[in-house]
Design an enzyme around this catalytic site. Structure first.
Site, PDB file in Angstrom:
ATOM      1  N   HIS A   1     -34.576 -24.886  -1.155  1.00 42.01           N
ATOM      2  CA  HIS A   1     -34.198 -23.871  -2.155  1.00 42.01           C
ATOM      3  C   HIS A   1     -35.452 -23.276  -2.784  1.00 42.01           C
ATOM      4  O   HIS A   1     -36.475 -23.960  -2.938  1.00 42.01           O
ATOM      5  CB  HIS A   1     -33.264 -24.450  -3.225  1.00 42.01           C
ATOM      6  CG  HIS A   1     -33.831 -25.564  -4.048  1.00 42.01           C
ATOM      7  ND1 HIS A   1     -34.563 -25.348  -5.197  1.00 42.01           N
ATOM      8  CD2 HIS A   1     -33.771 -26.910  -3.903  1.00 42.01           C
ATOM      9  CE1 HIS A   1     -34.911 -26.508  -5.725  1.00 42.01           C
ATOM     10  NE2 HIS A   1     -34.457 -27.482  -4.957  1.00 42.01           N
TER      11      HIS A   1
ATOM     12  N   ASP B   1     -35.357 -21.492  -5.814  1.00 46.43           N
ATOM     13  CA  ASP B   1     -35.300 -21.398  -7.261  1.00 46.43           C
ATOM     14  C   ASP B   1     -35.917 -22.650  -7.884  1.00 46.43           C
ATOM     15  O   ASP B   1     -36.076 -23.674  -7.219  1.00 46.43           O
ATOM     16  CB  ASP B   1     -33.861 -21.219  -7.739  1.00 46.43           C
ATOM     17  CG  ASP B   1     -32.987 -22.434  -7.432  1.00 46.43           C
ATOM     18  OD1 ASP B   1     -32.992 -22.870  -6.262  1.00 46.43           O
ATOM     19  OD2 ASP B   1     -32.324 -22.948  -8.341  1.00 46.43           O
TER      20      ASP B   1
ATOM     21  N   ASP C   1     -40.824 -29.172  -5.947  1.00 44.95           N
ATOM     22  CA  ASP C   1     -39.364 -29.020  -5.900  1.00 44.95           C
ATOM     23  C   ASP C   1     -38.986 -27.561  -6.107  1.00 44.95           C
ATOM     24  O   ASP C   1     -38.905 -27.107  -7.246  1.00 44.95           O
ATOM     25  CB  ASP C   1     -38.753 -29.907  -6.985  1.00 44.95           C
ATOM     26  CG  ASP C   1     -37.248 -29.915  -7.001  1.00 44.95           C
ATOM     27  OD1 ASP C   1     -36.633 -29.482  -6.016  1.00 44.95           O
ATOM     28  OD2 ASP C   1     -36.674 -30.357  -8.011  1.00 44.95           O
TER      29      ASP C   1
ATOM     30  N   GLU D   1     -29.964 -23.723  -6.570  1.00 46.79           N
ATOM     31  CA  GLU D   1     -29.722 -25.171  -6.532  1.00 46.79           C
ATOM     32  C   GLU D   1     -29.976 -25.824  -7.875  1.00 46.79           C
ATOM     33  O   GLU D   1     -29.226 -26.713  -8.304  1.00 46.79           O
ATOM     34  CB  GLU D   1     -30.622 -25.809  -5.456  1.00 46.79           C
ATOM     35  CG  GLU D   1     -30.251 -27.255  -5.116  1.00 46.79           C
ATOM     36  CD  GLU D   1     -30.901 -28.284  -6.018  1.00 46.79           C
ATOM     37  OE1 GLU D   1     -30.449 -29.451  -6.009  1.00 46.79           O
ATOM     38  OE2 GLU D   1     -31.862 -27.939  -6.744  1.00 46.79           O
ATOM     39  N   GLU D   2     -31.024 -25.410  -8.563  1.00 43.17           N
ATOM     40  CA  GLU D   2     -31.386 -26.074  -9.810  1.00 43.17           C
ATOM     41  C   GLU D   2     -30.366 -25.866 -10.918  1.00 43.17           C
ATOM     42  O   GLU D   2     -30.270 -26.678 -11.843  1.00 43.17           O
ATOM     43  CB  GLU D   2     -32.771 -25.611 -10.280  1.00 43.17           C
ATOM     44  CG  GLU D   2     -33.916 -25.968  -9.350  1.00 43.17           C
ATOM     45  CD  GLU D   2     -34.191 -27.465  -9.259  1.00 43.17           C
ATOM     46  OE1 GLU D   2     -33.379 -28.270  -9.785  1.00 43.17           O
ATOM     47  OE2 GLU D   2     -35.196 -27.847  -8.648  1.00 43.17           O
TER      48      GLU D   2
ATOM     49  N   HIS E   1     -39.055 -31.400 -12.099  1.00 44.96           N
ATOM     50  CA  HIS E   1     -38.287 -31.008 -13.285  1.00 44.96           C
ATOM     51  C   HIS E   1     -39.068 -31.226 -14.576  1.00 44.96           C
ATOM     52  O   HIS E   1     -38.603 -30.808 -15.637  1.00 44.96           O
ATOM     53  CB  HIS E   1     -36.948 -31.752 -13.391  1.00 44.96           C
ATOM     54  CG  HIS E   1     -35.973 -31.413 -12.322  1.00 44.96           C
ATOM     55  ND1 HIS E   1     -34.609 -31.587 -12.481  1.00 44.96           N
ATOM     56  CD2 HIS E   1     -36.122 -30.930 -11.072  1.00 44.96           C
ATOM     57  CE1 HIS E   1     -33.983 -31.227 -11.378  1.00 44.96           C
ATOM     58  NE2 HIS E   1     -34.895 -30.824 -10.505  1.00 44.96           N
TER      59      HIS E   1
END
Length: 479
Positions: free
Chosen positions: A115, A117, A148, A182-183, A447
């Site tokens: 992903h 995003d 990520d 996705e996030e 994150h």
């Protein structure tokens, strides 16, 4: 190597000397790695360009960078040789990229997922360097999305730059699916893969959105916890009143919410919600010292729960309060707070149905509601846990590729986090097998503040995926 040569080792184990190598005798891992070393400077530069795009797809953020990120990914995949590249979306969903080279008749297709995003940055001032200005320090690249999952995107691109021509010559189909939301929970994921089922159909799906065991030790993620969440609101008054004039007969909403939250764990910190299940303890264990280091637990603090660290992380429920709506301290006045609410996130192990877990959590909150408060519960997300098939030709190929790229045996690992869309992939493509790999390591801080990618691990990920793709032809078609 643009200053990173010394930090990217090039010592793959050469398992291709005999015809028993799963990628065939015509693929020499050492020769492939030598080519990879030549490609790495461009791969890292491309990754840095992606990190500079603040592609946050959460509501309230500017969507233009998300579209710009999708365009950049599409350009990279065209450059990697994919025949068909398009940017698609469903409804008001964020843009996703589908790039594919169809398989020759009778040959299998591999889907590569990542992903583009990213998570919001949090407090920008807390970062050691600007989150959207990629910065190299030692053997790590810092920036939001550096690990990520824009590194996952670039792992796919780099593997295809390495072996894409051979895959096309062999007739193996490749589809790259790079999601854009996705996030923020993949809100349109299921309708998207149903709408584009024909373009996305595959025999093997590789999800590059997990983590390795440690720097220097690869992992194949074989289990993931699921997730359910809800918001609970506690009300004790119709409106705020003076705490001196009215305090005493009424406990404020924040106090009563705190008392309700306190019932969710027992004295040891174990989840105290009846009706939740536990999976079997993992076969591997994580050292407590490693967990403390990676999680940033201050010295002297005890850990919550009982049993092994790996079990507490992967195969048992874990419950957290991830947000509270209440007045900030600097805005506090002498009033009784009439209402307060909290968002509660419950991670559930393989074997637990999300609907049953949600029901158990709601039942617990309702049963422990004091007669002095009104409680309203708003149910949120439900995501299924995942348990992989562990003894298949595809998992054997993945372990061989990881072990060769790292020069050490891969660990079958669980992950405490959740990737709920894997259940959707398996339901829409029931004949496909899913492998979950990763570009992160325990120090990546995905994150979090100062997210980073270990560049040596990134190189190994690219080599492992190239080997895996070269061996995919021997797996055949699922149906």
């Amino acid at each position: 190597m643009n200053g990173v040569d010394d930090h990217i080792p090039s010592h793959p184990r050469n398992d291709a000397g005999s015809g028993s190598a799963p990628w065939g005798p015509d693929t020499d891992p050492s020769a492939l790695d030598a080519r990879l070393q030549q490609l790495l400077p461009q791969a890292i530069a491309d990754l840095e360009d992606l990190v500079r795009i603040p592609s946050i797809a959460f509501p309230g953020y500017d969507r233009e960078p998300v579209h710009r990120s999708a365009e950049a990914v599409a350009d990279l995949l065209r450059d990697a040789g994919l025949q068909e590249v398009s940017i698609e979306s469903v409804g008001d969903g964020a843009p996703a990229v589908i790039a594919r080279t169809p398989a020759r008749e009778g040959m299998p297709t591999v889907m590569l997922y990542a992903h583009h995003d990213v998570q919001p940055t949090g407090d920008v001032e807390a970062w050691s360097s600007a989150p959207f200005e990629p910065t190299r320090r030692g053997d790590r690249l810092f920036g939001r999305g550096a690990a990520d999952d824009k590194a996952g995107v670039m792992a796919h691109v780099t593997a295809l730059r390495l072996v894409g021509e051979q895959l096309a010559a062999d007739g193996i189909g490749v589809t790259v699916f790079v999601e854009g939301e996705e996030e923020c929970g993949s809100p349109t994921f299921r309708p998207f893969i149903e709408a584009y089922r024909e373009q996305l159909a595959a025999d093997l799906i590789i999800v590059a959105d997990s983590a390795n065991w440690d720097v220097g030790t690869p992992a194949l993620t074989t289990s993931l916890r699921g997730v359910v969440d809800l918001t609970v609101e506690v009300r004790v008054l119709e409106h705020a009143v003076h705490s001196g004039l009215f305090g005493g007969p009424v406990l404020d909403a924040l106090t009563q919410l705190s008392r309700l939250i306190a019932t969710l764990h027992d004295g040891n910190g174990e989840v105290a919600v009846e009706g939740l299940v536990r999976a079997a303890d993992p076969a591997v264990e994580m050292r407590e010292a490693d967990y403390r280091r990676d999680a940033g637990v201050p010295a002297g603090l005890a850990l919550s729960g009982t049993g092994g660290i790996a079990a507490r992380l992967w195969t048992r429920p874990a419950l957290s309060v991830i947000g509270i709506d209440a007045p900030a301290v600097k805005e506090a006045s002498n009033t009784l707070i009439p209402a307060a609410r909290a968002k509660i996130s419950l991670r559930i192990p393989p074997g637990q149905e999300p609907a049953a877990a949600m029901e158990a959590l709601v039942r617990h909150l309702e049963a422990h509601t004091p007669p002095t408060a009104q409680v309203t519960i708003h149910q949120g997300e439900e995501g299924k846990p995942y348990q992989a098939k562990q003894d298949t030709p595809a998992t054997a190929l993945a372990r061989a590729a990881l072990g060769t790229a790292w020069g050490t045996e891969a660990v079958d690992t669980g992950l405490g986090g959740s990737i709920p869309f894997i259940a959707d992939l398996l339901e829409v493509f029931p004949e496909a097998e899913v492998l979950v790999t990763g570009v992160e390591d325990p120090q990546s801080r995905a994150h979090g503040i100062d997210e980073s990618l270990h560049l040596g691990e990134f190189a190994r990920v690219c080599l492992a995926e190239a080997l895996l793709l070269r061996g995919a032809g021997a797996l055949g078609r699922a149906s």
